[in-house]
Design a protein around this motif. Structure first.
Motif, PDB file in Angstrom:
ATOM      1  N   LYS A 100       0.688  -1.062   0.156  1.00 40.25           N
ATOM      2  CA  LYS A 100       0.142   0.111  -0.054  1.00 40.25           C
ATOM      3  C   LYS A 100       0.867   1.040  -0.023  1.00 40.25           C
ATOM      4  CE  LYS A 100      -3.913  -2.187   2.442  1.00 40.25           C
ATOM      5  NZ  LYS A 100      -4.568  -2.334   3.766  1.00 40.25           N
ATOM      6  N   VAL A 101       1.920   1.214   0.859  1.00 42.84           N
ATOM      7  CA  VAL A 101       2.680   2.273   0.910  1.00 42.84           C
ATOM      8  C   VAL A 101       3.527   2.734  -0.670  1.00 42.84           C
ATOM      9  CG1 VAL A 101       4.877   3.147   1.797  1.00 42.84           C
ATOM     10  CG2 VAL A 101       3.486   1.926   3.286  1.00 42.84           C
ATOM     11  N   LYS A 102       3.997   1.531  -1.132  1.00 38.25           N
ATOM     12  CA  LYS A 102       4.750   1.577  -2.521  1.00 38.25           C
ATOM     13  C   LYS A 102       3.545   2.298  -3.596  1.00 38.25           C
ATOM     14  CE  LYS A 102       8.281  -1.674  -1.354  1.00 38.25           C
ATOM     15  NZ  LYS A 102       9.330  -0.623  -1.549  1.00 38.25           N
ATOM     16  N   ARG A 103       2.476   1.705  -3.532  1.00 38.96           N
ATOM     17  CA  ARG A 103       1.420   2.011  -4.468  1.00 38.96           C
ATOM     18  C   ARG A 103       1.164   3.594  -4.301  1.00 38.96           C
ATOM     19  NH1 ARG A 103      -2.068  -0.942  -7.185  1.00 38.96           N
ATOM     20  NH2 ARG A 103      -1.699  -2.699  -5.814  1.00 38.96           N
ATOM     21  N   SER A 104       1.228   4.190  -3.038  1.00 38.60           N
ATOM     22  CA  SER A 104       1.130   5.536  -2.848  1.00 38.60           C
ATOM     23  C   SER A 104       2.335   6.366  -3.272  1.00 38.60           C
ATOM     24  CB  SER A 104       0.767   6.059  -1.434  1.00 38.60           C
ATOM     25  OG  SER A 104       0.736   7.170  -1.361  1.00 38.60           O
ATOM     26  N   GLU A 105       3.553   5.884  -3.040  1.00 39.22           N
ATOM     27  CA  GLU A 105       4.898   6.378  -3.361  1.00 39.22           C
ATOM     28  C   GLU A 105       5.127   6.585  -4.823  1.00 39.22           C
ATOM     29  OE1 GLU A 105       7.750   5.079   0.492  1.00 39.22           O
ATOM     30  OE2 GLU A 105       7.449   4.022  -1.462  1.00 39.22           O
ATOM     31  N   MET A 106       4.585   5.456  -5.474  1.00 37.58           N
ATOM     32  CA  MET A 106       4.692   5.362  -7.007  1.00 37.58           C
ATOM     33  C   MET A 106       4.163   6.572  -7.990  1.00 37.58           C
ATOM     34  SD  MET A 106       2.967   2.329  -9.471  1.00 37.58           S
ATOM     35  CE  MET A 106       1.346   2.744  -8.922  1.00 37.58           C
ATOM     36  N   VAL A 107       2.959   7.123  -7.341  1.00 41.39           N
ATOM     37  CA  VAL A 107       2.489   8.229  -8.236  1.00 41.39           C
ATOM     38  C   VAL A 107       2.702   9.586  -7.686  1.00 41.39           C
ATOM     39  CG1 VAL A 107       0.642   6.563  -9.165  1.00 41.39           C
ATOM     40  CG2 VAL A 107       0.334   7.929  -6.934  1.00 41.39           C
ATOM     41  N   ALA A 108       3.535   9.519  -6.683  1.00 43.17           N
ATOM     42  CA  ALA A 108       3.882  11.092  -6.112  1.00 43.17           C
ATOM     43  C   ALA A 108       4.626  12.034  -7.106  1.00 43.17           C
ATOM     44  CB  ALA A 108       4.951  11.078  -4.755  1.00 43.17           C
ATOM     45  N   PRO A 109       4.190  13.238  -7.057  1.00 52.96           N
ATOM     46  CA  PRO A 109       4.793  14.284  -8.204  1.00 52.96           C
ATOM     47  C   PRO A 109       6.202  14.395  -8.103  1.00 52.96           C
ATOM     48  CG  PRO A 109       2.930  15.177  -6.946  1.00 52.96           C
ATOM     49  CD  PRO A 109       3.259  13.771  -6.194  1.00 52.96           C
ATOM     50  N   GLU A 110       6.758  14.203  -6.832  1.00 53.93           N
ATOM     51  CA  GLU A 110       8.253  14.062  -6.983  1.00 53.93           C
ATOM     52  C   GLU A 110       8.998  12.999  -7.322  1.00 53.93           C
ATOM     53  OE1 GLU A 110       6.703  13.216  -2.622  1.00 53.93           O
ATOM     54  OE2 GLU A 110       6.079  14.402  -4.318  1.00 53.93           O
ATOM     55  N   ALA A 111       8.188  11.805  -7.567  1.00 55.18           N
ATOM     56  CA  ALA A 111       9.022  10.655  -8.107  1.00 55.18           C
ATOM     57  C   ALA A 111       9.432  10.577  -9.464  1.00 55.18           C
ATOM     58  CB  ALA A 111       7.889   9.434  -8.011  1.00 55.18           C
ATOM     59  N   ARG A 112      10.810  10.161  -9.487  1.00 54.64           N
ATOM     60  CA  ARG A 112      11.382  10.483 -10.869  1.00 54.64           C
ATOM     61  C   ARG A 112      11.683   9.139 -11.214  1.00 54.64           C
ATOM     62  NH1 ARG A 112       9.377  14.116 -10.608  1.00 54.64           N
ATOM     63  NH2 ARG A 112       9.663  16.279 -10.885  1.00 54.64           N
ATOM     64  N   TYR A 113      11.572   8.785 -12.544  1.00 52.76           N
ATOM     65  CA  TYR A 113      11.900   7.103 -13.196  1.00 52.76           C
ATOM     66  C   TYR A 113      12.856   7.128 -14.264  1.00 52.76           C
ATOM     67  CZ  TYR A 113       7.650   5.488 -10.192  1.00 52.76           C
ATOM     68  OH  TYR A 113       6.896   5.259  -9.246  1.00 52.76           O
ATOM     69  N   ILE A 114      13.427   6.058 -14.176  1.00 55.42           N
ATOM     70  CA  ILE A 114      14.276   5.544 -15.150  1.00 55.42           C
ATOM     71  C   ILE A 114      13.599   4.169 -15.624  1.00 55.42           C
ATOM     72  CG2 ILE A 114      16.350   4.891 -16.404  1.00 55.42           C
ATOM     73  CD1 ILE A 114      16.417   7.676 -15.720  1.00 55.42           C
ATOM     74  N   PHE A 115      12.965   4.241 -16.935  1.00 54.21           N
ATOM     75  CA  PHE A 115      12.446   2.876 -17.368  1.00 54.21           C
ATOM     76  C   PHE A 115      13.170   2.176 -18.232  1.00 54.21           C
ATOM     77  CE2 PHE A 115       8.571   5.846 -16.529  1.00 54.21           C
ATOM     78  CZ  PHE A 115       7.918   4.867 -15.535  1.00 54.21           C
ATOM     79  N   VAL A 116      13.078   0.803 -17.976  1.00 54.59           N
ATOM     80  CA  VAL A 116      14.320  -0.066 -18.809  1.00 54.59           C
ATOM     81  C   VAL A 116      13.590  -0.844 -19.480  1.00 54.59           C
ATOM     82  CG1 VAL A 116      16.026  -1.838 -18.374  1.00 54.59           C
ATOM     83  CG2 VAL A 116      15.598  -0.150 -16.583  1.00 54.59           C
ATOM     84  N   HIS A 117      13.670  -0.670 -20.999  1.00 52.79           N
ATOM     85  CA  HIS A 117      12.970  -1.294 -21.983  1.00 52.79           C
ATOM     86  C   HIS A 117      14.035  -2.000 -22.946  1.00 52.79           C
ATOM     87  CE1 HIS A 117       9.267   1.181 -22.248  1.00 52.79           C
ATOM     88  NE2 HIS A 117       9.965   2.067 -21.493  1.00 52.79           N
ATOM     89  N   GLU A 118      13.381  -3.429 -23.135  1.00 53.92           N
ATOM     90  CA  GLU A 118      14.200  -4.226 -24.217  1.00 53.92           C
ATOM     91  C   GLU A 118      14.138  -3.810 -25.504  1.00 53.92           C
ATOM     92  OE1 GLU A 118      16.451  -7.312 -25.827  1.00 53.92           O
ATOM     93  OE2 GLU A 118      16.319  -6.680 -23.869  1.00 53.92           O
ATOM     94  N   ALA A 119      15.020  -3.507 -26.161  1.00 51.73           N
ATOM     95  CA  ALA A 119      15.191  -2.928 -27.495  1.00 51.73           C
ATOM     96  C   ALA A 119      14.244  -3.663 -28.401  1.00 51.73           C
ATOM     97  CB  ALA A 119      16.400  -2.553 -28.198  1.00 51.73           C
ATOM     98  N   PRO A 120      13.357  -3.248 -29.330  1.00 58.83           N
ATOM     99  CA  PRO A 120      12.833  -4.086 -30.337  1.00 58.83           C
ATOM    100  C   PRO A 120      13.840  -4.840 -31.429  1.00 58.83           C
ATOM    101  CG  PRO A 120      12.285  -1.989 -30.756  1.00 58.83           C
ATOM    102  CD  PRO A 120      12.957  -1.921 -29.459  1.00 58.83           C
ATOM    103  N   SER A 121      14.073  -5.840 -31.339  1.00 57.82           N
ATOM    104  CA  SER A 121      15.002  -6.390 -32.208  1.00 57.82           C
ATOM    105  C   SER A 121      14.782  -7.926 -32.250  1.00 57.82           C
ATOM    106  CB  SER A 121      16.596  -6.230 -31.569  1.00 57.82           C
ATOM    107  OG  SER A 121      16.792  -6.992 -30.538  1.00 57.82           O
ATOM    108  N   ALA A 122      15.590  -8.734 -32.855  1.00 56.37           N
ATOM    109  CA  ALA A 122      15.739 -10.121 -33.083  1.00 56.37           C
ATOM    110  C   ALA A 122      15.581 -11.029 -31.580  1.00 56.37           C
ATOM    111  CB  ALA A 122      16.511 -10.909 -34.053  1.00 56.37           C
ATOM    112  N   SER A 123      16.316 -10.382 -30.915  1.00 57.62           N
ATOM    113  CA  SER A 123      16.606 -11.049 -29.440  1.00 57.62           C
ATOM    114  C   SER A 123      15.239 -10.702 -28.660  1.00 57.62           C
ATOM    115  CB  SER A 123      17.472 -10.509 -28.655  1.00 57.62           C
ATOM    116  OG  SER A 123      17.646  -9.076 -28.481  1.00 57.62           O
ATOM    117  N   THR A 124      14.381  -9.660 -28.980  1.00 62.15           N
ATOM    118  CA  THR A 124      13.493  -9.316 -28.095  1.00 62.15           C
ATOM    119  C   THR A 124      12.362 -10.619 -27.971  1.00 62.15           C
ATOM    120  OG1 THR A 124      13.191  -7.115 -28.650  1.00 62.15           O
ATOM    121  CG2 THR A 124      11.340  -8.055 -27.955  1.00 62.15           C
ATOM    122  N   SER A 125      12.173 -11.240 -28.967  1.00 54.96           N
ATOM    123  CA  SER A 125      11.222 -12.264 -28.760  1.00 54.96           C
ATOM    124  C   SER A 125      11.633 -13.320 -27.634  1.00 54.96           C
ATOM    125  CB  SER A 125      11.198 -13.031 -30.180  1.00 54.96           C
ATOM    126  OG  SER A 125      10.496 -12.179 -31.170  1.00 54.96           O
TER     127      SER A 125
END
Length: 263
Positions: A100-125
């Motif tokens: 519950k705490v993390k759900r609230s912290e997640m959307v706080a205006p001061e929260a900053r994120y680095i999102f990690v994405h797998e690049a769309p390539s042959a290895s993605t599958s």
């Protein structure tokens, strides 16, 4: 004829107190402005273009910045699923409350994120298949490659010291132990230094032995003076977590790392 007396000690004390109060207020104002300025940067990755991509050890990853008050519903769902998958065991019986705490912290205006994405390539599958096999519903694709992790951090004050506080560093099992966590923490430390933060601080569950080893032994973080085990050993025994830090200047080291013994 009255003679002028010398200023009393009481008068001098008042003057000194006023000067000290003014200095304290000016320092607080400067720290608040520093935090505000750091938080205003919506895309810290623009300052470190070489860190937008990670192509090592069979991974092809790219990073994207985000803010807590701008998260889509699918990203919110992904964050909470990955948190539960990775952290429910280390937290044990405390997890329902922490969730519950993390759900609230997640959307706080001061929260900053680095999102990690797998690049769309042959290895993605291949990566996607591995992830789906472990947790079928955890992948968040949206308009990019599947998300395989994230970092949640904030700029704040700890013991009146400006710090970058890492709230979460979460990765899918399929991209762990391949140097990506180290890469992300290097980026975090660069972001902290660029924004004149004096330290990076984070909290780790004692039960999460892999994370404790990663931060303490590999990245050379130390148990901070603000951690329960250093504030009061008896209190530390009762608490399930440690607060770790890496300070970048003498003042921060004195306040957040003091009494650390070196061998």
């Amino acid at each position: 004829m009255e003679s002028k007396g010398l200023p009393s000690n009481h008068s001098n004390d008042n003057r000194e107190n006023r000067v000290k109060r003014k200095e304290v207020l000016e320092k607080k104002k400067a720290m608040d402005e520093l935090i505000k300025s750091a938080s205003a940067d919506k895309d810290p990755l623009s300052s470190f273009p070489s860190f937008r991509h990670f192509d090592r050890n069979g991974l092809s990853i790219y990073l994207k910045s985000g803010c807590g008050d701008k998260l889509s519903s699918s990203i919110k769902q992904y964050i909470m699923r990955l948190l539960k998958a990775n952290m429910e065991a280390p937290y044990g019986f405390e997890w329902p409350t922490e969730e519950k705490v993390k759900r609230s912290e997640m959307v706080a205006p001061e929260a900053r994120y680095i999102f990690v994405h797998e690049a769309p390539s042959a290895s993605t599958s291949e990566i996607l298949t591995m992830s789906e096999r472990k947790r079928p519903s955890n992948n968040c694709v949206e308009d990019r490659g599947p998300m395989v992790g994230f970092v949640h951090y904030r700029f704040t004050l700890e013991e009146k010291i400006p710090v970058l506080y890492v709230y979460e560093l979460q990765l899918e099992p399929c991209v762990q132990a391949k140097g990506l966590g180290n890469f992300l923490m290097q980026l975090i430390e660069l972001i902290a230094c660029k924004n004149r933060m004096s330290a990076v601080v984070l909290t780790v569950q004692k039960a999460n032995s892999l994370a404790m080893n990663f931060y303490l032994n590999k990245l050379r973080y130390v148990v901070s003076t603000v951690s329960p085990s250093r504030v009061d050993p008896l209190l530390g025994i009762e608490k399930s977590y440690e607060i770790l830090c890496k300070a970048f200047d003498h003042e921060a080291k004195a306040i957040l790392e003091v009494m650390i013994q070196t061998h």
